[in-house]
Design a protein around this motif. Structure first.
Motif, PDB file in Angstrom:
ATOM      1  N   ILE A 142      -1.457  38.593  21.569  1.00 42.22           N
ATOM      2  CA  ILE A 142      -1.403  37.607  20.499  1.00 42.22           C
ATOM      3  C   ILE A 142      -2.065  36.323  21.000  1.00 42.22           C
ATOM      4  O   ILE A 142      -1.792  35.875  22.119  1.00 42.22           O
ATOM      5  CB  ILE A 142       0.060  37.338  20.099  1.00 42.22           C
ATOM      6  CG1 ILE A 142       0.680  38.632  19.560  1.00 42.22           C
ATOM      7  CG2 ILE A 142       0.145  36.219  19.085  1.00 42.22           C
ATOM      8  CD1 ILE A 142       2.166  38.539  19.322  1.00 42.22           C
ATOM      9  N   PRO A 143      -2.919  35.694  20.184  1.00 40.74           N
ATOM     10  CA  PRO A 143      -3.528  34.422  20.600  1.00 40.74           C
ATOM     11  C   PRO A 143      -2.449  33.379  20.879  1.00 40.74           C
ATOM     12  O   PRO A 143      -1.462  33.283  20.158  1.00 40.74           O
ATOM     13  CB  PRO A 143      -4.375  34.011  19.400  1.00 40.74           C
ATOM     14  CG  PRO A 143      -4.573  35.260  18.613  1.00 40.74           C
ATOM     15  CD  PRO A 143      -3.379  36.124  18.884  1.00 40.74           C
ATOM     16  N   THR A 144      -2.665  32.605  21.935  1.00 41.06           N
ATOM     17  CA  THR A 144      -1.651  31.627  22.334  1.00 41.06           C
ATOM     18  C   THR A 144      -1.944  30.216  21.830  1.00 41.06           C
ATOM     19  O   THR A 144      -1.068  29.362  21.891  1.00 41.06           O
ATOM     20  CB  THR A 144      -1.519  31.589  23.868  1.00 41.06           C
ATOM     21  OG1 THR A 144      -2.801  31.305  24.423  1.00 41.06           O
ATOM     22  CG2 THR A 144      -1.019  32.931  24.392  1.00 41.06           C
ATOM     23  N   THR A 145      -3.153  29.985  21.353  1.00 42.43           N
ATOM     24  CA  THR A 145      -3.503  28.657  20.844  1.00 42.43           C
ATOM     25  C   THR A 145      -4.229  28.808  19.510  1.00 42.43           C
ATOM     26  O   THR A 145      -4.824  29.855  19.237  1.00 42.43           O
ATOM     27  CB  THR A 145      -4.423  27.891  21.819  1.00 42.43           C
ATOM     28  OG1 THR A 145      -5.666  28.584  21.910  1.00 42.43           O
ATOM     29  CG2 THR A 145      -3.798  27.757  23.199  1.00 42.43           C
ATOM     30  N   PRO A 146      -4.212  27.758  18.679  1.00 41.71           N
ATOM     31  CA  PRO A 146      -4.958  27.811  17.419  1.00 41.71           C
ATOM     32  C   PRO A 146      -6.454  28.006  17.632  1.00 41.71           C
ATOM     33  O   PRO A 146      -7.104  28.708  16.859  1.00 41.71           O
ATOM     34  CB  PRO A 146      -4.674  26.457  16.771  1.00 41.71           C
ATOM     35  CG  PRO A 146      -3.405  25.989  17.381  1.00 41.71           C
ATOM     36  CD  PRO A 146      -3.399  26.546  18.774  1.00 41.71           C
ATOM     37  N   VAL A 147      -6.996  27.424  18.697  1.00 44.61           N
ATOM     38  CA  VAL A 147      -8.421  27.572  18.984  1.00 44.61           C
ATOM     39  C   VAL A 147      -8.740  29.024  19.314  1.00 44.61           C
ATOM     40  O   VAL A 147      -9.719  29.586  18.821  1.00 44.61           O
ATOM     41  CB  VAL A 147      -8.850  26.638  20.138  1.00 44.61           C
ATOM     42  CG1 VAL A 147     -10.270  26.932  20.566  1.00 44.61           C
ATOM     43  CG2 VAL A 147      -8.676  25.194  19.735  1.00 44.61           C
ATOM     44  N   GLU A 148      -7.914  29.623  20.131  1.00 45.47           N
ATOM     45  CA  GLU A 148      -8.135  31.023  20.491  1.00 45.47           C
ATOM     46  C   GLU A 148      -8.058  31.921  19.251  1.00 45.47           C
ATOM     47  O   GLU A 148      -8.868  32.827  19.070  1.00 45.47           O
ATOM     48  CB  GLU A 148      -7.100  31.469  21.521  1.00 45.47           C
ATOM     49  CG  GLU A 148      -7.309  32.875  22.037  1.00 45.47           C
ATOM     50  CD  GLU A 148      -6.252  33.295  23.055  1.00 45.47           C
ATOM     51  OE1 GLU A 148      -6.289  34.474  23.418  1.00 45.47           O
ATOM     52  OE2 GLU A 148      -5.411  32.468  23.453  1.00 45.47           O
ATOM     53  N   ALA A 149      -7.128  31.643  18.369  1.00 46.27           N
ATOM     54  CA  ALA A 149      -7.003  32.426  17.140  1.00 46.27           C
ATOM     55  C   ALA A 149      -8.234  32.248  16.256  1.00 46.27           C
ATOM     56  O   ALA A 149      -8.732  33.218  15.676  1.00 46.27           O
ATOM     57  CB  ALA A 149      -5.747  32.012  16.386  1.00 46.27           C
ATOM     58  N   ALA A 150      -8.737  31.025  16.151  1.00 44.66           N
ATOM     59  CA  ALA A 150      -9.917  30.755  15.319  1.00 44.66           C
ATOM     60  C   ALA A 150     -11.146  31.450  15.882  1.00 44.66           C
ATOM     61  O   ALA A 150     -11.946  32.019  15.135  1.00 44.66           O
ATOM     62  CB  ALA A 150     -10.146  29.254  15.215  1.00 44.66           C
ATOM     63  N   VAL A 151     -11.300  31.412  17.193  1.00 42.85           N
ATOM     64  CA  VAL A 151     -12.460  32.037  17.825  1.00 42.85           C
ATOM     65  C   VAL A 151     -12.417  33.544  17.629  1.00 42.85           C
ATOM     66  O   VAL A 151     -13.432  34.179  17.368  1.00 42.85           O
ATOM     67  CB  VAL A 151     -12.546  31.669  19.322  1.00 42.85           C
ATOM     68  CG1 VAL A 151     -13.552  32.530  20.046  1.00 42.85           C
ATOM     69  CG2 VAL A 151     -12.900  30.201  19.466  1.00 42.85           C
ATOM     70  N   ARG A 152     -11.249  34.125  17.726  1.00 43.60           N
ATOM     71  CA  ARG A 152     -11.132  35.565  17.529  1.00 43.60           C
ATOM     72  C   ARG A 152     -11.419  35.962  16.086  1.00 43.60           C
ATOM     73  O   ARG A 152     -11.874  37.066  15.820  1.00 43.60           O
ATOM     74  CB  ARG A 152      -9.733  36.037  17.900  1.00 43.60           C
ATOM     75  CG  ARG A 152      -9.492  36.112  19.366  1.00 43.60           C
ATOM     76  CD  ARG A 152      -8.113  36.653  19.569  1.00 43.60           C
ATOM     77  NE  ARG A 152      -7.815  36.795  20.958  1.00 43.60           N
ATOM     78  CZ  ARG A 152      -6.869  37.596  21.413  1.00 43.60           C
ATOM     79  NH1 ARG A 152      -6.157  38.300  20.577  1.00 43.60           N
ATOM     80  NH2 ARG A 152      -6.647  37.676  22.692  1.00 43.60           N
ATOM     81  N   ALA A 153     -11.125  35.079  15.144  1.00 45.90           N
ATOM     82  CA  ALA A 153     -11.272  35.402  13.728  1.00 45.90           C
ATOM     83  C   ALA A 153     -12.710  35.299  13.241  1.00 45.90           C
ATOM     84  O   ALA A 153     -13.040  35.846  12.194  1.00 45.90           O
ATOM     85  CB  ALA A 153     -10.386  34.483  12.896  1.00 45.90           C
ATOM     86  N   MET A 154     -13.568  34.585  13.960  1.00 48.13           N
ATOM     87  CA  MET A 154     -14.940  34.404  13.494  1.00 48.13           C
ATOM     88  C   MET A 154     -15.906  35.328  14.221  1.00 48.13           C
ATOM     89  O   MET A 154     -15.672  35.698  15.367  1.00 48.13           O
ATOM     90  CB  MET A 154     -15.372  32.947  13.631  1.00 48.13           C
ATOM     91  CG  MET A 154     -15.562  32.450  15.046  1.00 48.13           C
ATOM     92  SD  MET A 154     -16.218  30.773  15.177  1.00 48.13           S
ATOM     93  CE  MET A 154     -14.981  29.788  14.422  1.00 48.13           C
ATOM     94  N   PRO A 155     -16.986  35.697  13.534  1.00 45.62           N
ATOM     95  CA  PRO A 155     -18.012  36.525  14.173  1.00 45.62           C
ATOM     96  C   PRO A 155     -18.664  35.778  15.344  1.00 45.62           C
ATOM     97  O   PRO A 155     -18.675  34.544  15.371  1.00 45.62           O
ATOM     98  CB  PRO A 155     -19.033  36.767  13.062  1.00 45.62           C
ATOM     99  CG  PRO A 155     -18.369  36.386  11.792  1.00 45.62           C
ATOM    100  CD  PRO A 155     -17.291  35.417  12.144  1.00 45.62           C
TER     101      PRO A 155
END
Length: 87
Positions: free
Chosen positions: A6-19
């Motif tokens: 699971i992503p631990t930071t909002p930035v990590e989650a955003a990066v994973r969600a974008m191409p």
């Protein structure tokens, strides 16, 4: 990192969600904004310190109105402003 973590930071989650291409474009835009901000700071320090002559930026400082800044200064400010609007 595995796909089950699971992503631990909002930035990590955003990066994973974008191409990947979008992440690269975002990184380049943020780098350009960082560079433009640094260049603008240097320009304003030189002008306000009296080491560089830029009548437009001097007028902007005296009037307290950024609309009088030189075209190069406005371009750098636009790059930084646009980077703040990235999603």
């Amino acid at each position: 990192m595995t796909t089950t973590q699971i992503p631990t930071t909002p930035v990590e989650a955003a990066v994973r969600a974008m191409p990947l291409e979008q992440a690269q474009e975002t990184a380049i835009a943020l780098w350009d904004a960082l560079h433009a901000s640094h260049e603008e700071l240097g320009h304003q320090q030189q002008v306000l310190g009296g080491w560089e002559d830029c009548p437009s930026c001097q007028a902007a400082n005296e009037e307290g109105d950024g609309s009088f800044c030189c075209d190069a200064s406005k371009a750098r400010q636009r790059i930084v402003r646009d980077a703040w609007r990235l999603r």
